[in-house]
Write a protein that holds these residues in place. Structure first.
Motif, mmCIF file in Angstrom:
data_model
loop_
_atom_site.group_PDB
_atom_site.id
_atom_site.type_symbol
_atom_site.label_atom_id
_atom_site.label_comp_id
_atom_site.label_asym_id
_atom_site.label_seq_id
_atom_site.Cartn_x
_atom_site.Cartn_y
_atom_site.Cartn_z
ATOM 1 N N LEU A 25 0.828 -1.133 -0.111
ATOM 2 C CA LEU A 25 -0.084 0.206 -0.007
ATOM 3 C C LEU A 25 0.674 1.130 -0.027
ATOM 4 O O LEU A 25 0.560 2.213 -0.699
ATOM 5 N N TYR A 30 -0.135 4.985 -1.121
ATOM 6 C CA TYR A 30 0.314 6.134 -0.305
ATOM 7 C C TYR A 30 1.081 7.080 -0.982
ATOM 8 O O TYR A 30 0.775 8.583 -1.144
ATOM 9 N N PHE B 73 -5.270 -0.615 -6.305
ATOM 10 C CA PHE B 73 -4.553 0.440 -6.261
ATOM 11 C C PHE B 73 -3.718 0.509 -7.489
ATOM 12 O O PHE B 73 -3.149 1.548 -7.943
ATOM 13 N N THR B 77 -3.859 3.922 -9.614
ATOM 14 C CA THR B 77 -2.611 4.791 -9.521
ATOM 15 C C THR B 77 -1.676 4.496 -10.605
ATOM 16 O O THR B 77 -0.611 5.124 -10.718
ATOM 17 N N LEU B 82 -3.733 14.881 -13.195
ATOM 18 C CA LEU B 82 -3.779 15.820 -12.110
ATOM 19 C C LEU B 82 -5.277 16.164 -11.982
ATOM 20 O O LEU B 82 -5.652 16.719 -10.812
ATOM 21 N N PRO B 84 -8.241 14.276 -11.916
ATOM 22 C CA PRO B 84 -8.585 12.551 -11.583
ATOM 23 C C PRO B 84 -10.085 12.363 -12.269
ATOM 24 O O PRO B 84 -10.900 12.879 -12.366
ATOM 25 N N GLN B 88 -9.269 6.497 -9.943
ATOM 26 C CA GLN B 88 -8.464 7.533 -9.208
ATOM 27 C C GLN B 88 -8.982 8.379 -8.378
ATOM 28 O O GLN B 88 -8.620 8.454 -7.198
ATOM 29 N N GLU B 92 -8.404 8.573 -4.616
ATOM 30 C CA GLU B 92 -7.781 9.618 -3.865
ATOM 31 C C GLU B 92 -8.929 10.153 -2.736
ATOM 32 O O GLU B 92 -8.303 10.392 -1.731
ATOM 33 N N ILE B 95 -8.177 8.008 0.321
ATOM 34 C CA ILE B 95 -6.680 8.275 1.056
ATOM 35 C C ILE B 95 -6.961 9.698 1.628
ATOM 36 O O ILE B 95 -6.633 9.757 2.819
ATOM 37 N N GLU B 96 -7.552 10.458 0.974
ATOM 38 C CA GLU B 96 -7.636 11.990 1.472
ATOM 39 C C GLU B 96 -8.561 11.902 2.815
ATOM 40 O O GLU B 96 -8.253 12.796 3.630
ATOM 41 N N VAL B 99 -6.292 10.706 5.478
ATOM 42 C CA VAL B 99 -5.337 11.735 5.914
ATOM 43 C C VAL B 99 -6.002 12.531 6.728
ATOM 44 O O VAL B 99 -5.446 13.042 7.840
ATOM 45 N N MET B 111 1.084 12.327 9.718
ATOM 46 C CA MET B 111 1.581 11.506 8.730
ATOM 47 C C MET B 111 2.694 10.269 9.200
ATOM 48 O O MET B 111 2.642 9.393 8.244
ATOM 49 N N PHE B 114 0.000 7.709 9.675
ATOM 50 C CA PHE B 114 -0.873 7.441 8.804
ATOM 51 C C PHE B 114 -0.950 5.905 8.186
ATOM 52 O O PHE B 114 -2.042 5.258 8.006
ATOM 53 N N ALA B 115 0.297 5.594 7.690
ATOM 54 C CA ALA B 115 0.404 4.387 7.066
ATOM 55 C C ALA B 115 -0.358 3.206 7.812
ATOM 56 O O ALA B 115 -0.867 2.495 6.835
ATOM 57 N N SER B 118 -4.148 3.797 8.133
ATOM 58 C CA SER B 118 -4.930 3.599 7.089
ATOM 59 C C SER B 118 -4.627 1.994 6.341
ATOM 60 O O SER B 118 -5.729 1.526 5.963
ATOM 61 N N THR B 119 -3.647 1.414 6.291
ATOM 62 C CA THR B 119 -3.435 -0.090 6.143
ATOM 63 C C THR B 119 -4.530 -0.814 6.850
ATOM 64 O O THR B 119 -5.244 -1.751 6.282
ATOM 65 N N ILE B 122 -7.963 0.023 5.416
ATOM 66 C CA ILE B 122 -8.230 -0.658 4.266
ATOM 67 C C ILE B 122 -8.380 -2.256 4.205
ATOM 68 O O ILE B 122 -9.148 -2.877 3.415
#
Lengths: 178, 319
Positions: A25, A30, B73, B77, B82, B84, B88, B92, B95-96, B99, B111, B114-115, B118-119, B122
């Protein structure tokens, strides 16, 4: 533990699964998405900044234009006023000139009139003298001394103020009296 | 979006479909014992190079979930634009949102945490949801004991290859159907793995933020050594409580997730046995629970990490 299904190999396998998906991920989601979000944020900020700049420029130009316009208007007004003044002065000058001219013309006309009148008076006088001399000759029947008689008539005329020296005309005694 | 009638139609259709399939699942396999077991069922156990690799159905489902995430993903991705569109855009937004969630809980440290948070979100979201996809429940492996016959009323697609090791022992009441797909969160191994990662990383971030001072959270002898006996003893006691609470966090994380999802599966099964249309509302409820549990796990992870990194704040457990 066995009843619950917890055993070390499965636990380790699931740990590896979780760490694997964490790494995947990070690489697939990210990093690219956050980079893109960041990029877009920057781009939007830039665009907004640019828009602000353009707006400010436009406003400044508008102001400048308005300032110039006002300045021109003011200048125009000043010029208009001054030209109006000049025109007024010119008008007055012309009127004054015209007045003067008219006066001059009147004056010269009067002078001419006087001159003509004097001329006429002088002529009349001459004729009166000659007529009276002629009349007198007829009455006397003889030639009078030209020189002497002319003198006499002139003296008479002067006595009745029938003069040629530009004075008030008084052709007759009655006229003078009136 | 919720005001859009089309969305509601799709949601309701999904719930009805899922409920229908869940209903017919147990009815067709009456001869087989309903599989309610804490432990995940072993699907097969290939021997590779002298080792036996026991593969459970929850493990398989975890891999499916991982595969779905990776495919989503990867294609979402692959060519980032720019402006979307489509997938995408959805990714986004996700993810947004995550965040934003991390920032609202952890502030400037967002941040960093976050990883992991979020993982967890998801992975749990996808794995909880695919377990609710109708149709997987009744398909699986039945392990037969020696001399045992496959019960009637089920369709046998094929024999399991001989490399599969049967788990079923003679003397039990009947063969067990091990479905190919079982919610990964109903595997305590996955729940425990997630809890371990969450709690261990919480300690790591605590050390990173505070250094050795982080240890005074658990071993606070400062006031006791200065001679302040009363408050010193309280500090020591609080430290012990903190230590226990860290360990209990692992247990709480594990069983909160396991309990909710496992209970959901059982509720659907039991409701289906009781009455045909009874699972309908519960299916909607389980969709809700699937999302909420993923969310709760992620938010609690964020919260604990924030508390551990913050300087000397009360480390009370938040539920």
């Amino acid at each position: 533990m066995d009843k619950l299904g917890i055993n070390i190999p499965w636990l380790l396998a699931q740990l590896i699964n979780v760490i694997l998906i964490l790494v995947l991920l990070r690489v697939l989601a990210y990093k690219p998405v956050l980079a893109m979000l960041d990029k877009r944020k920057k781009k939007i900020a830039e665009s907004l900044e640019y828009a602000d700049k353009v707006k400010a420029d436009a406003a400044a130009q508008q102001k400048e234009f308005e300032r110039k316009y006002e300045e021109q208007q003011r200048e125009f007004n000043v010029r208009l006023q001054s030209s109006q003044q000049v025109a007024e002065q010119e008008r007055q000058r012309i009127v004054a000139d015209a007045h003067e001219e008219a006066l001059k013309i009147k004056e010269s006309a009067r002078g001419e009139l006087d001159y003509e009148r004097n001329q006429m008076v002088a002529e009349l006088r001459q004729q009166v003298i000659e007529l009276s001399m002629l009349g007198a000759q007829r009455v006397i029947g003889a030639n009078l001394d030209q020189q002497k008689s002319r003198q006499l008539v002139e003296n008479f005329l002067n006595e009745v103020e029938f003069g040629g020296n530009g004075q008030k005309p008084a052709l007759t005694k009655e006229g003078a009296g009136a | 979006m919720l005001k859009n009638p089309k969305v509601w139609v799709i949601v309701i259709a999904a719930i009805v479909m899922g409920a229908l399939v869940k209903i017919f699942t147990p009815l067709s396999i009456e001869a087989v014992r309903a599989s309610i077991s804490f432990a995940p069922e072993q699907l097969f156990a290939p021997h590779i190079g002298g080792y036996v690799f026991s593969i459970s159905n929850t493990m398989c489902t975890t891999w499916i979930a991982m595969l779905i995430i990776v495919i989503l993903f990867f294609f979402g991705t692959r060519k980032m634009q720019l402006i979307p569109g489509g997938l995408q855009n959805v990714l986004e937004m996700l993810i947004e949102y995550l965040v934003g969630l991390a920032e609202s809980v952890a502030g400037h440290r967002a941040m960093k945490f976050f990883a992991i948070a979020s993982t967890i979100f998801i992975l749990l979201l996808v794995s909880n949801l695919i377990a609710l996809i109708p149709g997987f429940g009744p398909i699986g492996v039945i392990h037969l004991a020696e001399g045992e016959h496959a019960p009637q009323g089920i369709t046998i697609i094929g024999d399991a290859p001989s490399i599969f090791e049967t788990k079923h022992e003679p003397g039990q009441e009947g063969p067990i159907l091990a479905p190919f797909v079982r919610a990964p969160a109903t595997d305590l191994n996955l729940a425990l793995a997630l809890a371990l990662i969450s709690v261990v990383m919480t300690q790591v971030y605590g050390f990173q933020a505070q250094g050795a001072r982080y240890l005074t959270r658990f071993f606070s002898f400062g006031r006791l050594l200065k001679g302040n006996i009363a408050f010193g003893l309280i500090d020591v006691f609080v430290g012990i409580v903190e230590l226990i609470s860290e360990i209990m966090k692992i247990v709480a994380f594990t069983f909160r997730l396991f309990g909710n999802i496992f209970a959901g599966e059982i509720v659907l099964l039991i409701m289906a046995y009781l009455f045909l249309v009874l699972p309908f509302p519960f299916y909607g409820l389980e969709l809700f629970v699937a999302v909420i549990q993923a969310f709760v796990f992620a938010v609690l992870t964020l919260a604990f990490m924030t508390i551990a990194s913050a300087e000397h704040e009360a480390g009370a457990e938040h539920h």
